[in-house]
Design an enzyme around this catalytic site. Structure first.
Site, PDB file in Angstrom:
ATOM      1  N   LYS A 114      38.967  33.135  39.375  1.00  0.00           N
ATOM      2  CA  LYS A 114      39.042  34.535  39.807  1.00  0.00           C
ATOM      3  C   LYS A 114      37.875  34.941  40.698  1.00  0.00           C
ATOM      4  O   LYS A 114      38.006  35.824  41.524  1.00  0.00           O
ATOM      5  CB  LYS A 114      39.103  35.470  38.597  1.00  0.00           C
ATOM      6  CG  LYS A 114      40.445  35.420  37.889  1.00  0.00           C
ATOM      7  CD  LYS A 114      40.633  36.644  37.010  1.00  0.00           C
ATOM      8  CE  LYS A 114      42.038  36.680  36.429  1.00  0.00           C
ATOM      9  NZ  LYS A 114      42.234  37.807  35.510  1.00  0.00           N
ATOM     10  N   LYS A 200      50.295  28.844  38.719  1.00  0.00           N
ATOM     11  CA  LYS A 200      50.805  29.644  37.608  1.00  0.00           C
ATOM     12  C   LYS A 200      51.537  30.894  38.121  1.00  0.00           C
ATOM     13  O   LYS A 200      51.091  31.494  39.097  1.00  0.00           O
ATOM     14  CB  LYS A 200      49.570  30.045  36.784  1.00  0.00           C
ATOM     15  CG  LYS A 200      49.785  30.785  35.545  1.00  0.00           C
ATOM     16  CD  LYS A 200      48.447  31.023  34.842  1.00  0.00           C
ATOM     17  CE  LYS A 200      47.695  32.209  35.418  1.00  0.00           C
ATOM     18  NZ  LYS A 200      46.573  32.660  34.597  1.00  0.00           N
ATOM     19  N   LYS A 203      50.526  37.866  37.986  1.00  0.00           N
ATOM     20  CA  LYS A 203      50.637  39.231  38.518  1.00  0.00           C
ATOM     21  C   LYS A 203      49.882  39.349  39.826  1.00  0.00           C
ATOM     22  O   LYS A 203      50.171  40.210  40.636  1.00  0.00           O
ATOM     23  CB  LYS A 203      49.986  40.230  37.553  1.00  0.00           C
ATOM     24  CG  LYS A 203      50.639  40.354  36.224  1.00  0.00           C
ATOM     25  CD  LYS A 203      49.754  41.190  35.288  1.00  0.00           C
ATOM     26  CE  LYS A 203      50.113  40.921  33.847  1.00  0.00           C
ATOM     27  NZ  LYS A 203      49.019  41.080  32.910  1.00  0.00           N
TER      28      LYS A 203
HETATM   29  P1  TYM Z   1      47.180  38.180  30.769  1.00  0.00           P
HETATM   30  O1  TYM Z   1      47.290  39.669  30.837  1.00  0.00           O
HETATM   31  O2  TYM Z   1      46.877  37.455  32.038  1.00  0.00           O
HETATM   32  O3  TYM Z   1      48.498  37.546  30.179  1.00  0.00           O
HETATM   33  C1  TYM Z   1      49.086  37.996  28.958  1.00  0.00           C
HETATM   34  C2  TYM Z   1      49.696  36.826  28.221  1.00  0.00           C
HETATM   35  O4  TYM Z   1      50.667  36.178  29.047  1.00  0.00           O
HETATM   36  C3  TYM Z   1      50.380  34.782  29.117  1.00  0.00           C
HETATM   37  N1  TYM Z   1      50.750  34.293  30.466  1.00  0.00           N
HETATM   38  C4  TYM Z   1      51.524  33.232  30.704  1.00  0.00           C
HETATM   39  N2  TYM Z   1      52.158  32.391  29.874  1.00  0.00           N
HETATM   40  C5  TYM Z   1      52.907  31.393  30.434  1.00  0.00           C
HETATM   41  N3  TYM Z   1      53.042  31.230  31.778  1.00  0.00           N
HETATM   42  C6  TYM Z   1      52.415  32.067  32.651  1.00  0.00           C
HETATM   43  N4  TYM Z   1      52.568  31.919  33.966  1.00  0.00           N
HETATM   44  C7  TYM Z   1      51.619  33.124  32.111  1.00  0.00           C
HETATM   45  N5  TYM Z   1      50.871  34.119  32.684  1.00  0.00           N
HETATM   46  C8  TYM Z   1      50.343  34.824  31.658  1.00  0.00           C
HETATM   47  C9  TYM Z   1      48.877  34.679  28.886  1.00  0.00           C
HETATM   48  O5  TYM Z   1      48.514  33.403  28.424  1.00  0.00           O
HETATM   49  C10 TYM Z   1      48.646  35.763  27.856  1.00  0.00           C
HETATM   50  O6  TYM Z   1      48.911  35.284  26.560  1.00  0.00           O
HETATM   51  N6  TYM Z   1      42.610  37.624  28.851  1.00  0.00           N
HETATM   52  C11 TYM Z   1      44.001  37.864  28.528  1.00  0.00           C
HETATM   53  C12 TYM Z   1      44.232  39.145  27.750  1.00  0.00           C
HETATM   54  C13 TYM Z   1      43.418  39.253  26.522  1.00  0.00           C
HETATM   55  C14 TYM Z   1      43.654  38.575  25.289  1.00  0.00           C
HETATM   56  C15 TYM Z   1      42.610  39.018  24.425  1.00  0.00           C
HETATM   57  C16 TYM Z   1      44.624  37.668  24.840  1.00  0.00           C
HETATM   58  C17 TYM Z   1      42.309  40.032  26.367  1.00  0.00           C
HETATM   59  N7  TYM Z   1      41.833  39.885  25.099  1.00  0.00           N
HETATM   60  C18 TYM Z   1      42.536  38.547  23.117  1.00  0.00           C
HETATM   61  C19 TYM Z   1      44.535  37.211  23.531  1.00  0.00           C
HETATM   62  C20 TYM Z   1      43.499  37.643  22.690  1.00  0.00           C
HETATM   63  C21 TYM Z   1      44.790  37.958  29.819  1.00  0.00           C
HETATM   64  O7  TYM Z   1      44.264  38.289  30.852  1.00  0.00           O
HETATM   65  O8  TYM Z   1      46.127  37.754  29.654  1.00  0.00           O
END
Ligand code: TYM
Length: 337
Positions: A114, A200, A203
């Protein structure tokens, strides 16, 4: 079991989020036993680690709340809230900053991705983001954290922080923090872009054609699948035939995940076919799965005050659930309150 997970309210929910994480959240919630608890939150504090527009963040927080409820998160059974209403997340992050090591954070691949070329210009929040993520789960004594593959490294860091904190500041028979386990779906842990099978689905991809959004209408979904990048070969009949064919592998994986069956079953049905008929069937499955969610989402968005009330109630509950651990962390560190 204490199940905790979060999602950033940036952009709309996409198929990767749904198959990689949210569908699992709903399944875990639905399988909850007496005494277990699920907490799901909008990681709005994480969202300010990248340049952002405050008006869009506010709107996205309510929209994502609607999207999660539309996917099946039931605020009566799960604690659904946003971090910004639970100050203990930020407080615990500060307490954990004393335990997290610079070297550990420097190894986080998401920070490297990032921040890109301009590392000096990245926010401090982007660098310390995984410590906040550790606070998110440790605050609630999470035992299971359902996430996609890309979050695995952050969860391993949360375990390292918990372990070091317990070693340094707690007695072995009374640890302050539980070590959380990531729960990663065996199949759809990493859904890839429709334009590039090696990137991947995300968003932040500038091309909307790279992802299926929950908010896409049926025609848009069909068009995106029809235009999804593929190669010239027909589909193989065996899984081994997908190696070196990332776009084909991705589409077959999505089909298998949507149909809740192994990749081998999809290949047994479609092996030998060209992508035309396969894509048509895949688009059908996609619309069958997402159209009802999308309809519920649109209806829920009509009543924004109810969405605000869901977050307010969930946040009050989260504040109560997190308070004992936050207290224990302050005490363990010798801080007088
Ligand atoms: P975020 O908002 O990017 O994504 C949310 C969840 O979706 C999953 N994900 C995917 N899974 C499969 N294929 C993909 N292409 C894909 N893109 C996203 C992510 O693995 C995630 O589970 N840092 C985290 C948010 C967060 C969090 C936490 C998660 C903040 N605190 C504590 C778990 C526990 C994030 O940015 O996810």
């Amino acid at each position: 079991m204490r199940i905790v997970s979060g999602i950033q309210p940036t952009g709309s929910l996409h198929l990767g989020n749904y198959l990689g994480a949210i569908r699992n959240w709903v399944r875990m919630q639905d399988g909850l036993a007496e005494g277990d608890e699920c907490l799901f939150f909008l990681a709005d504090l994480h969202a300010i680690s990248m340049p952002h527009d405050p008006v869009s963040l506010r709107a996205a927080t309510l929209e994502l709340t609607a999207a999660l409820v539309a996917c099946g998160i039931d605020p009566a059974r799960s604690v659904l809230f946003n971090q910004a209403q639970v100050p203990a997340h930020a407080e615990l992050q500060w307490l954990l900053n004393g335990t997290a090591r610079l070297g550990w954070l420097g190894r986080m691949t998401q920070f490297k991705d990032k921040s890109g070329e301009n590392r000096e210009g990245a926010s401090v929040a982007l660098f310390t983001y995984p410590v906040l993520q550790a606070a998110d789960v440790l605050l609630y004594q999470a035992t299971h954290v359902p996430v996609g593959e890309d979050q695995k490294q952050h969860l391993e860091l949360a375990r390292d922080i918990a372990q070091k904190f317990n070693n340094d500041f707690a007695s072995a028979d009374q640890p302050v923090f539980t070590l959380p386990e990531p729960t990663i779906p065996p199949a759809a842990a990493r859904i890839m872009s429709l334009r590039d099978g090696t990137a991947k689905m995300s968003k932040s991809d500038p091309s909307d054609m790279s992802r299926i959004n929950l908010t896409d209408d049926a025609d848009t979904m069909v068009r995106k699948i029809r235009k999804a990048k593929t190669d010239a070969e027909p589909l193989p009949s065996e899984e081994a035939g997908l190696s070196g064919r990332p776009e084909a592998l991705n589409l077959v994986t999505i089909h298998a995940a949507l149909s809740d069956c192994p990749v081998a079953t999809v290949l047994a049905e479609h092996g030998g076919q060209g992508f035309g008929p396969f894509k048509a069937r895949l688009a059908e499955r996609l619309v069958e799965t997402l159209a009802p969610i999308s309809a519920r989402f649109t209806a829920l968005l009509e009543d924004r005050s109810s969405l605000g009330a869901i977050l307010a109630a969930g946040s009050a509950r989260a504040r109560a659930l997190g308070a004992p651990t936050l207290d224990a962390a302050y005490r363990a560190l010798g801080l007088v309150r």
